[in-house]
Design an enzyme around this catalytic site. Structure first.
Site, PDB file in Angstrom:
ATOM      1  N   GLU A 175      33.799  42.840  43.297  1.00  0.00           N
ATOM      2  CA  GLU A 175      32.732  41.980  43.821  1.00  0.00           C
ATOM      3  C   GLU A 175      32.957  41.620  45.284  1.00  0.00           C
ATOM      4  OE1 GLU A 175      34.263  39.026  44.697  1.00  0.00           O
ATOM      5  OE2 GLU A 175      36.025  39.726  43.609  1.00  0.00           O
ATOM      6  N   GLU A 318      37.472  42.107  45.173  1.00  0.00           N
ATOM      7  CA  GLU A 318      36.986  43.462  45.458  1.00  0.00           C
ATOM      8  C   GLU A 318      37.312  44.455  44.351  1.00  0.00           C
ATOM      9  OE1 GLU A 318      38.527  44.812  49.223  1.00  0.00           O
ATOM     10  OE2 GLU A 318      37.928  42.998  50.297  1.00  0.00           O
TER      11      GLU A 318
END
Length: 352
Positions: A175, A318
């Site tokens: 994300e 991430e």
């Protein structure tokens, strides 16, 4: 093909414990003392259960970075301004972020998905699935509608299933979204009914004074929004994020195809919790890659009744922590695929 959430949830089956027992029995025939490879053995058993395969495969993995903005960022809950979301997406697309380095290292497919960035990014490498230009500020209004939450979940399902059809054998949801630890903390506070202070951390590195402000904002927002603890879509719509919904969908999509999900840190673990609330069988398809430094992650992990593979004091997001853990997941199946048995190697077994 666009998948419907209900269709995918109904397709998710319990894992295959019989196949897991077969894997466990085979591990005992390999040239090593029983249980001597510790968690690698339990991971191999879990992967056998997930895939219904005595010799499961997890390579190649696919990393999906869902990106979206959060209206709650206007309340000063992050040390970075909102425009950093789109700036970091540009960085992903140009190959300059940590997740790019790690994806290359582990041979992963990598996609970045715009599910709700405020600005428009014109880049053919970006998967354009924007539901809306960021969520609303959930201190004052619902973050999104239930329909938008479901739409974002279905985006995640579509992207994950397409990658699986293209050959991915493990899904790693990631994300990017300034303000998303605030949203994740709010979701977790409602789901766990924990004290707010126990699930609100430093996020992007805010000071203790800023953290207390963030805590107060979340407390007020929950009081204002009154999300229904028994309705996870209501929680997601009222205080959630579009990228959190996207990861939830990717997790559901992977489980429906009997593909393991290697979950990253705090935000993706909250997305996993949402997925499990939507379908209880999903819990057994989830492997937590690492223990995040973000306050609240331990609570989320405990709710999933899981144990992270690594503890490296990470808090980047991430999908990076899961990417670090992937080689160990791959090692667990390589043991099954390549290690000799006592019989084939002509080694005498321990008879006790």
């Amino acid at each position: 093909m666009k998948w419907q959430m209900r269709e995918i949830i109904e397709a998710i089956q319990p894992v295959d414990t019989v196949k897991g027992n077969d894997v466990q029995a085979y591990l005992h025939t390999l040239t090593k003392p029983k249980g001597s490879l510790g968690r690698l053995e339990s991971l191999a058993v879990q992967l056998g259960e997930i895939t219904s395969n005595s010799f499961p495969v997890v390579y190649p993995p696919a990393i999906i970075v869902f990106a979206a903005d959060h209206g709650i960022a206007a309340e000063g809950v992050s040390s970075y301004p909102q425009e950093v979301t789109s700036q970091m997406v540009h960085n992903f697309l140009e190959g300059g972020a940590a997740i790019n380095v790690l994806a290359e290292q582990i041979g992963a497919m990598l996609q970045t998905v715009d599910v709700g960035i405020c600005s428009s990014i014109d880049n053919e490498k970006l998967v354009m699935k924007k539901i809306r230009n960021g969520t609303a500020n959930f201190l004052y209004e619902d973050a999104m509608s239930k329909k938008e939450a479901v739409d974002a979940i279905e985006v995640g399902m579509d992207v994950a299933i397409k990658l699986i059809q293209d050959g991915a054998k493990c899904i790693i949801p990631g994300e990017m979204g300034i303000g998303n630890t605030t949203s994740s903390s709010a979701i977790l506070a409602v789901l766990s009914q924990s004290n707010i202070s126990s699930v609100v951390g430093a996020g992007t590195g805010i000071s203790e004074e800023q953290r207390k402000h963030k805590e107060e904002i979340i407390q007020r927002a929950i009081m204002n929004r009154k999300p229904n603890q028994e309705d996870v879509l209501d929680i997601l719509a009222k205080v959630g994020g579009l990228e959190i919904a996207g990861m939830t969908g990717a997790i559901l999509g992977a489980a429906s195809k009997k593909i393991p999900i290697l979950v990253d840190g705090f935000i993706s673990t909250v997305a996993a919790l949402v997925a499990v609330k939507l379908c209880k069988h999903v819990k057994d398809y989830i492997i937590i890659g690492h223990q995040s430094e973000e306050k609240g992650h331990q609570t989320a992990v405990e709710m999933l009744e899981s144990k992270p593979i690594l503890d490296l004091q990470l808090r980047l997001g991430e999908g990076t922590g899961a990417a670090f853990a992937f080689p160990l997941l791959n090692s667990s199946v390589k043991i099954l695929q390549s290690m000799a048995t006592f019989s084939s190697a002509g080694v005498t077994e321990n008879e006790t």
